[in-house]
Motif scaffolding. Structure first.
Motif, mmCIF file in Angstrom:
data_model
loop_
_atom_site.group_PDB
_atom_site.id
_atom_site.type_symbol
_atom_site.label_atom_id
_atom_site.label_comp_id
_atom_site.label_asym_id
_atom_site.label_seq_id
_atom_site.Cartn_x
_atom_site.Cartn_y
_atom_site.Cartn_z
ATOM 1 N N UNK A 41 -65.171 19.698 -3.728
ATOM 2 C CA UNK A 41 -63.814 20.223 -3.719
ATOM 3 C C UNK A 41 -63.637 21.089 -2.472
ATOM 4 N N UNK A 42 -62.423 21.144 -1.991
ATOM 5 C CA UNK A 42 -62.157 21.837 -0.743
ATOM 6 C C UNK A 42 -62.664 23.273 -0.764
ATOM 7 N N UNK A 43 -62.492 23.974 -1.870
ATOM 8 C CA UNK A 43 -62.897 25.381 -1.915
ATOM 9 C C UNK A 43 -64.391 25.560 -2.170
ATOM 10 N N UNK A 44 -65.124 24.448 -2.303
ATOM 11 C CA UNK A 44 -66.568 24.536 -2.498
ATOM 12 C C UNK A 44 -67.339 23.889 -1.345
ATOM 13 N N UNK A 45 -66.645 23.617 -0.244
ATOM 14 C CA UNK A 45 -67.305 22.940 0.871
ATOM 15 C C UNK A 45 -68.417 23.801 1.470
ATOM 16 N N UNK A 46 -68.171 25.076 1.683
ATOM 17 C CA UNK A 46 -69.153 25.923 2.370
ATOM 18 C C UNK A 46 -70.473 26.009 1.600
ATOM 19 N N UNK A 47 -70.484 26.383 0.316
ATOM 20 C CA UNK A 47 -71.772 26.406 -0.394
ATOM 21 C C UNK A 47 -72.385 25.017 -0.555
#
Length: 969
Positions: A608-614
């Motif tokens: 998901x877009x808001x979980x890309x970094x982790x």
């Protein structure tokens, strides 16, 4: 029954370890209102026509296509005694002629570029579906309505005889697989009494199929295929008002049909445990266990679905932890809740490790079961299970049709629960479930009354039974069967239509343009190239790390090194073990996969877009810090070796393991089993040092391209990638150069036989090398193949399936490759037609390069389909990323997809025929035929195609068992 074109199935086998693009996972939501608000949704409009036809419409304008799904509320559960398999055979007949269309049902759809087109039969329904360009919707609805209203005007005994043969070969094909249809037939016969609608499998018995007549199917059609027993779903580039007008126009004049009584749920829970045993030509013991449970849509069904996930879905599940990790008794284990309209089945399957007593496995299962029934799932287990279910639904919403898209969800809800949005209510119920509720459902339904089936390998000299399991054994009749409830009375009536069906199928003269994102480029601090295709329809990002490696990189190494190494990356990093990695992915709501194809290896991510970094941090850890722990290697090695033995037991993979070395010759980079799994000897000897060497040679920053598609921008993406990959440094050694040498043709036909005693079918695989995917005439080669054997209406399939009905399908296909790629002809055929089928396939090959070259109509059909299907092929970010992978692998320009239409249309008939002449060389084919040599050997030899050798499953010559010579010169 759910089927894919055989060529696609084989193509899937050829890229078995290819790091398939990921399925999206979604983080578990908070309880209560927050969970409800976070649920995905499909807005829809429902209405009923005056004749009783239910219509459901959902708008989705992201692509200029419409998915059409027609569901009839009838399946094998309606079949009376002595008529098993009729629902499925009738499904096949629905693809024959209808009253105003004198031809194969697929033909008009191929011309307009329909995608995701098929029909399937289950216990409770028969469905038909296709996705078409918006401008072809009238044609699709005309075709669907013509077979609903006027099928019998075009149907005769010849069509019944033809499709009976096709279906019987489908049955043989399924029964010929290890642990295949015969196992499921046994379980169903012992799960339900003889008078239960689910007692028999959908495909039926040979005896009943042989007895089917045209009169039987006329009765079936008139009873169940009326408008009031059907649901039409349209999803895509259409409004409810447009849909209503078109539905009324094409379907309004069709009669409602007689009222159909509603079958009532009958769970039939059993109170005692029972057992059965089957001996099959399989490499290891499998243990199956089944419980009868309540029907779909009930509270218990939803709760048991969660229980199944906790108990046996993946490496974090309890049974996998116990049987595979802790006790090392099994190579794999799975648990599922399979829902039906009248009843459901809770099923356990264990692949017992060779040499292990199945009794030990059952004791360990019993211990896990006891603990689960006592305590239920933990809060964390349940949260992760919920994540998985929400993941599956969200992923399905990205596509409008096909086997599992939005149209299917809406149709299933309407047909089974009279509510197109039922799927969302079921999902909401699962999201609200508590550990205590799951525990209580498990105690009630899976604590007793199980049926256990143990499948054992054949003893030496033993031959598997060929008796039709559908006609033998099982439970007798039982009291308590609920009576069907008569249908409610309605004043259905028809509405006159102005459609003049005498004019035939509506023509389609305009087609929508393709929408494909422009590719953008950047470089990380260390020089890694990044390519992005922005797609903001869903909050999802997919990424692939594409390495120039693949099975071909095994050259000079132990075969299987590339695939095994890549699979090991998910088995542990320096800081995380495999279970910790799996749990972290679940909690992030992300999916990470690793694998290889013939010319590449990859690591793919879906987040998901808001979980890309982790998620990127986890991908980087997997790629850069593999642990290669001894215990993990040993565990994966055991399962890998078992999988190789499975390949040697499955007819198609038997052939795919031995054909490539025959085509390419010893020492060639492609002279390997095309499954990529290696050999028993090579995998047994593979070490952590071998894997680290492979990583240092190929999985490195100067040998990778990063491809990204989805809801992000370069400005946002590049810093995120730099944070985890920008300081990745390449080792001092150079990337090894793969040696993909040019191969010469053998100069004559070669025939290789592989013995599979008792085989219910023969598998015919013939191959030769063809030009690379990078060849200048690649498009012409593809078009030629489509006409010869690469489509349903191709010459090969229309001959062996539709004409002779000796096979469920016969196809040709080309596996993409940087070097010379394999061109293969494939046909699983009934045993007594093995030699004639070879003759027919050879006749078609000789004709296309001889007296019967491709016609303009054949070529134009493939070109039209390829162009017109494009708008429907790129609905998902997975499809976009797949196109980007092809651009990167085969050195194509950025606008390859956008300019494909003009290049396809620009192919000349002469150039396509020249491609056929270049690729198809009938006098230099290499044939591999798998079957019962005592039955097929003499007739195959009598064809006198060329030298004949008998090979074992490792491709080594062995003594002939059919009276012929081992090696004929």
């Amino acid at each position: 029954m759910v089927r894919k074109p055989l060529a696609l199935l084989i193509a899937g086998m050829l890229t078995l370890g290819a790091g398939a693009l990921p399925v999206m996972a979604v983080p578990a939501a908070a309880a209560g209102d927050a969970a409800q608000a976070a649920l995905p949704d499909i807005p829809y409009t429902r209405f009923v026509l005056p004749n009783g036809l239910t219509v459901v419409v959902s708008e989705d304008h992201k692509a200029p296509v419409v998915a059409v799904a027609m569901w009839y509320h009838v399946g094998s559960a309606r079949e009376p005694t002595g008529k098993s398999g009729y629902a499925h055979l009738f499904e096949h007949l629905m693809f024959e002629r209808s009253g105003h269309h004198d031809g194969n049902y697929f033909q008009p759809f191929e011309k307009v570029g329909a995608t995701g087109m098929n029909g399937t039969t289950a216990n409770d329904r028969t469905n038909y579906f296709e996705t078409v360009p918006t401008t072809a919707l009238d044609m699709a609805l005309w075709m669907e309505s013509d077979r609903m209203g006027w099928l019998l005007d075009g149907l005769g005994q010849d069509e019944v005889n033809q499709q009976r043969g096709v279906v019987q070969n489908e049955k043989r094909q399924d029964e010929n697989q290890p642990y295949g249809l015969r196992v499921q037939e046994n379980i169903e016969a012992n799960a339900y009494p003889l008078n239960h609608p689910y007692h028999h499998d959908t495909i039926g018995s040979m005896k009943d199929l042989n007895a089917a007549s045209i009169d039987d199917f006329k009765t079936w059609f008139r009873t169940y295929y009326g408008a009031a027993n059907a649901t039409l779903v349209m999803v895509g580039d259409i409004t409810p008002a447009e849909a209503k007008a078109k539905a009324l126009k094409y379907f309004g004049e069709i009669p409602s049909g007689p009222p159909v009584a509603k079958l009532q749920p009958w769970t039939f829970p059993r109170s005692t445990s029972t057992r059965g045993t089957m001996h099959m030509d399989v490499p290891q013991v499998h243990v199956y266990r089944e419980w009868n449970t309540p029907h779909g849509g009930t509270e218990a069904d939803n709760l048991l679905s969660l229980a199944a996930t906790v108990l046996g879905d993946g490496k974090t599940s309890r049974l996998y932890q116990r049987l595979v990790y802790q006790d090392k008794l099994a190579d794999d284990v799975s648990v599922s809740q399979n829902s039906g309209e009248l009843a459901s089945q809770f099923e356990l399957e264990v692949d017992v490790k060779n040499g292990v007593d199945p009794a030990k496995v059952e004791a360990a299962v019993a211990d896990v079961w006891k603990t689960f029934l006592k305590d239920g799932p933990t809060a964390d287990e349940l949260a992760r299970a919920k994540t998985g279910f929400r993941a599956g639904y969200v992923r399905r919403l990205e596509k409008v049709g096909g086997f599992s898209g939005k149209a299917t969800l809406l149709a299933a809800g309407q047909v089974y629960q009279d509510d197109p949005g039922a799927w969302r209510k079921d999902l909401a119920a699962m999201m609200a479930a508590t550990p205590a509720q799951v525990r209580e459902a498990a105690r009630k339904w899976i604590s007793k009354g199980d049926y256990t089936l143990t499948v054992l390998p054949l003893a030496k000299g033993q031959q598997a039974s060929t008796a039709d399991v559908a006609e033998t054994g099982g439970l007798g009749t039982a009291p308590g069967a609920p009576k069907p409830v008569p249908a409610a009375k309605h004043d259905w009536h028809t509405v006159k239509s102005d459609v003049d069906r005498s004019k035939g199928v509506p023509s389609v003269t305009t087609f929508p343009d393709l929408k494909f994102p422009t590719l953008e480029h950047a470089k990380l601090d260390n020089g890694i190239e990044v390519t992005l295709a922005e797609r903001h329809d869903v909050p999802l990002v997919q990424m692939e790390l594409l390495f120039d490696a693949g099975y071909a990189a095994d050259q000079g190494r132990k075969l299987g090194t590339s695939s095994f190494t890549m699979y090991m990356l998910n088995e542990g990093t320096e800081d995380l073990d495999s279970v910790q990695i799996a749990k972290r992915k679940q909690r992030l709501g992300s999916y990470i996969n690793t694998g290889c194809g013939l010319d590449y290896c990859n690591i793919s991510m879906n987040a998901l877009t808001d979980k890309v970094v982790p998620s990127l941090k986890l991908v980087a850890d997997v790629a850069r810090n593999p642990a290669f722990r001894a215990d993990d290697i040993s565990r994966l090695r055991g399962r890998w070796l078992a999988d190789i033995e499975q390949e040697k037991a499955r007819p198609i993979t038997m052939a795919l393991r031995v054909l490539p070395p025959l085509l390419y010759g010893k020492g060639h980079a492609y002279a390997i089993p095309f499954t990529g799994s290696g050999t028993t000897a090579s995998i047994k000897s593979l070490t952590a040092a071998d894997m680290r060497t492979f990583m240092g040679d190929y999985i490195r920053p100067d040998n990778v391209k990063i491809l990204v598609a989805g809801d992000t921008t370069l400005a946002k993406l590049v810093p995120e990638l730099n944070a985890v990959f920008g300081n990745w440094k390449a080792p001092a050694n150079a990337v090894p150069r793969k040696n993909i040498a040019k191969v010469n043709y053998p100069g004559h036909v070669r025939v290789f036989l592989m013995d599979r005693p008792g085989s219910l079918q023969s598998v015919i695989l013939a191959g030769e090398v063809a030009p690379s995917t990078e060849a200048p005439n690649n498009l012409e080669i593809g078009t030629m193949n489509g006409a010869f054997g690469g489509s349903f209406t191709s010459r090969l399939n229309m001959n062996l399936r539709e004409g002779k009905h000796w096979a469920y399908g016969a196809f040709s296909f080309l596996q993409n490759a940087v070097g010379q790629r394999p061109f293969m002809i494939y046909a699983p055929v009934q045993t007594d037609k093995t030699a004639p089928s070879i003759s027919e396939a050879l006749k078609e090959a000789k004709a296309i390069v001889g007296p019967k070259p491709l016609t303009d109509a054949e070529i134009q059909k493939i070109k039209d389909n390829d162009v017109r299907a494009m708008p429907g092929e790129y609905q998902t970010v997975s499809a976009v990323l797949g196109a980007m992978q092809g651009i990167a692998l085969y050195h194509r320009p950025d606008d390859y997809v956008q300019t494909l239409k003009s290049r396809i249309e620009g192919q000349s008939d002469k150039a396509v025929q020249a491609a056929a002449d270049e690729v198809i060389k009938p006098d230099e084919l290499t044939w591999v035929i798998v079957g019962d040599l005592k039955k097929i050997g003499p007739s195959v030899r009598a064809l006198q195609l060329g030298p004949v050798q008998v090979l074992d499953t490792d491709g080594k010559p062995v003594a002939a068992k059919d009276g012929g010579a081992t090696n004929e010169k």
